[in-house]
Design a protein around this motif. Structure first.
Motif, PDB file in Angstrom:
ATOM      1  N   ALA A 137      -1.605  -1.445   4.729  1.00  0.00           N
ATOM      2  CA  ALA A 137      -2.884  -0.556   3.986  1.00  0.00           C
ATOM      3  C   ALA A 137      -2.745   0.791   4.272  1.00  0.00           C
ATOM      4  N   LEU A 138      -3.345   1.889   3.506  1.00  0.00           N
ATOM      5  CA  LEU A 138      -3.129   2.961   3.909  1.00  0.00           C
ATOM      6  C   LEU A 138      -4.269   3.546   2.868  1.00  0.00           C
ATOM      7  N   ILE A 139      -4.729   4.931   3.150  1.00  0.00           N
ATOM      8  CA  ILE A 139      -5.562   5.780   2.774  1.00  0.00           C
ATOM      9  C   ILE A 139      -4.801   6.903   1.824  1.00  0.00           C
ATOM     10  N   HIS A 140      -4.986   7.334   0.909  1.00  0.00           N
ATOM     11  CA  HIS A 140      -4.220   8.344   0.041  1.00  0.00           C
ATOM     12  C   HIS A 140      -4.822   9.137  -0.624  1.00  0.00           C
ATOM     13  N   GLN A 141      -4.665  10.408  -1.078  1.00  0.00           N
ATOM     14  CA  GLN A 141      -5.333  11.130  -1.641  1.00  0.00           C
ATOM     15  C   GLN A 141      -5.645  10.938  -3.518  1.00  0.00           C
ATOM     16  N   THR A 142      -4.466  10.208  -3.647  1.00  0.00           N
ATOM     17  CA  THR A 142      -4.262   9.894  -5.236  1.00  0.00           C
ATOM     18  C   THR A 142      -4.255   8.481  -5.521  1.00  0.00           C
ATOM     19  N   ARG A 143      -4.768   7.825  -6.303  1.00  0.00           N
ATOM     20  CA  ARG A 143      -4.501   6.562  -6.716  1.00  0.00           C
ATOM     21  C   ARG A 143      -3.073   6.263  -6.850  1.00  0.00           C
ATOM     22  N   SER A 144      -2.349   6.924  -7.778  1.00  0.00           N
ATOM     23  CA  SER A 144      -0.921   6.750  -7.971  1.00  0.00           C
ATOM     24  C   SER A 144       0.010   6.852  -6.831  1.00  0.00           C
ATOM     25  N   GLY A 145      -0.453   7.721  -5.886  1.00  0.00           N
ATOM     26  CA  GLY A 145       0.496   8.058  -4.791  1.00  0.00           C
ATOM     27  C   GLY A 145       0.405   6.843  -3.729  1.00  0.00           C
ATOM     28  N   GLY A 146      -0.714   6.426  -3.351  1.00  0.00           N
ATOM     29  CA  GLY A 146      -0.630   5.096  -2.695  1.00  0.00           C
ATOM     30  C   GLY A 146      -0.077   3.836  -3.127  1.00  0.00           C
ATOM     31  N   ARG A 147      -0.313   3.782  -4.271  1.00  0.00           N
ATOM     32  CA  ARG A 147       0.245   2.596  -5.023  1.00  0.00           C
ATOM     33  C   ARG A 147       1.935   2.556  -4.845  1.00  0.00           C
ATOM     34  N   ASN A 148       2.170   3.933  -5.317  1.00  0.00           N
ATOM     35  CA  ASN A 148       3.723   4.131  -5.213  1.00  0.00           C
ATOM     36  C   ASN A 148       4.519   3.762  -3.827  1.00  0.00           C
ATOM     37  N   LEU A 149       3.650   4.371  -2.771  1.00  0.00           N
ATOM     38  CA  LEU A 149       4.009   3.927  -1.650  1.00  0.00           C
ATOM     39  C   LEU A 149       4.205   2.662  -1.224  1.00  0.00           C
ATOM     40  N   LEU A 150       3.114   1.819  -1.513  1.00  0.00           N
ATOM     41  CA  LEU A 150       3.131   0.533  -1.427  1.00  0.00           C
ATOM     42  C   LEU A 150       4.393  -0.472  -2.030  1.00  0.00           C
ATOM     43  N   GLU A 151       4.576   0.083  -3.323  1.00  0.00           N
ATOM     44  CA  GLU A 151       5.550  -0.570  -4.045  1.00  0.00           C
ATOM     45  C   GLU A 151       6.963  -0.221  -3.325  1.00  0.00           C
ATOM     46  N   ARG A 152       6.927   0.987  -2.729  1.00  0.00           N
ATOM     47  CA  ARG A 152       8.392   1.157  -1.887  1.00  0.00           C
ATOM     48  C   ARG A 152       8.295   0.319  -0.895  1.00  0.00           C
ATOM     49  N   VAL A 153       7.257   0.034  -0.058  1.00  0.00           N
ATOM     50  CA  VAL A 153       7.188  -0.910   0.998  1.00  0.00           C
ATOM     51  C   VAL A 153       7.809  -2.116   0.605  1.00  0.00           C
ATOM     52  N   GLU A 154       7.411  -2.754  -0.288  1.00  0.00           N
ATOM     53  CA  GLU A 154       7.561  -3.919  -0.853  1.00  0.00           C
ATOM     54  C   GLU A 154       9.236  -4.110  -1.235  1.00  0.00           C
ATOM     55  N   GLU A 155       9.724  -2.959  -2.085  1.00  0.00           N
ATOM     56  CA  GLU A 155      11.194  -2.773  -2.243  1.00  0.00           C
ATOM     57  C   GLU A 155      11.987  -2.806  -1.202  1.00  0.00           C
ATOM     58  N   TRP A 156      11.398  -1.967  -0.091  1.00  0.00           N
ATOM     59  CA  TRP A 156      12.187  -1.954   1.322  1.00  0.00           C
ATOM     60  C   TRP A 156      12.360  -3.247   2.001  1.00  0.00           C
ATOM     61  N   ILE A 157      11.324  -4.058   1.902  1.00  0.00           N
ATOM     62  CA  ILE A 157      11.450  -5.435   2.488  1.00  0.00           C
ATOM     63  C   ILE A 157      12.541  -6.254   1.762  1.00  0.00           C
ATOM     64  N   ALA A 158      12.388  -6.408   0.453  1.00  0.00           N
ATOM     65  CA  ALA A 158      13.501  -7.047  -0.186  1.00  0.00           C
ATOM     66  C   ALA A 158      14.850  -6.615   0.056  1.00  0.00           C
ATOM     67  N   GLU A 159      14.813  -5.261  -0.004  1.00  0.00           N
ATOM     68  CA  GLU A 159      16.316  -4.842   0.225  1.00  0.00           C
ATOM     69  C   GLU A 159      16.853  -4.828   1.705  1.00  0.00           C
ATOM     70  N   GLU A 160      16.001  -4.606   2.494  1.00  0.00           N
ATOM     71  CA  GLU A 160      16.529  -4.751   4.132  1.00  0.00           C
ATOM     72  C   GLU A 160      16.506  -6.066   4.784  1.00  0.00           C
ATOM     73  N   ARG A 161      15.693  -6.974   4.181  1.00  0.00           N
ATOM     74  CA  ARG A 161      15.458  -8.290   4.627  1.00  0.00           C
ATOM     75  C   ARG A 161      16.033  -9.508   3.757  1.00  0.00           C
TER      76      ARG A 161
END
Length: 93
Positions: free
Chosen positions: A56-80
């Protein structure tokens, strides 16, 4: 300000709770450090081969928060490659 959350259901290559704990703790710590988000094991704590992690996170923009969480998911898939992401869901409030 927008509150974003990501739920990731995954299968683990673990047959014991001790082995699972090591995998889960590693993922949570590295995601917290790399992306500066809150992270917990949200469900299936007593099931050795599966888990649901929540971020979870709090972000100033709707798209910025969504993009960051999408990167988290991609990172998990790549790194693990030892974990299989079965399902994921991003919520915005």
């Amino acid at each position: 300000m927008f509150v974003h959350s990501l739920y990731v259901h995954m299968h683990l290559q673990s047959t014991s709770l001790k082995g699972k704990r090591g995998i889960v703790k590693s993922i949570l710590a590295r995601v917290r450090q790399r992306f500066n988000v809150s992270a917990i094991e949200a469900d299936l704590q007593d099931v050795p081969g599966e888990t649901v992690l929540a971020f979870a996170l709090i972000h100033q923009t709707r798209s910025g928060g969504r993009n960051l969480l999408e990167r988290v998911e991609e990172w998990i898939a790549e790194e693990r490659p030892d974990v299989e992401i079965v399902a994921s869901e991003i919520e915005e409030r």
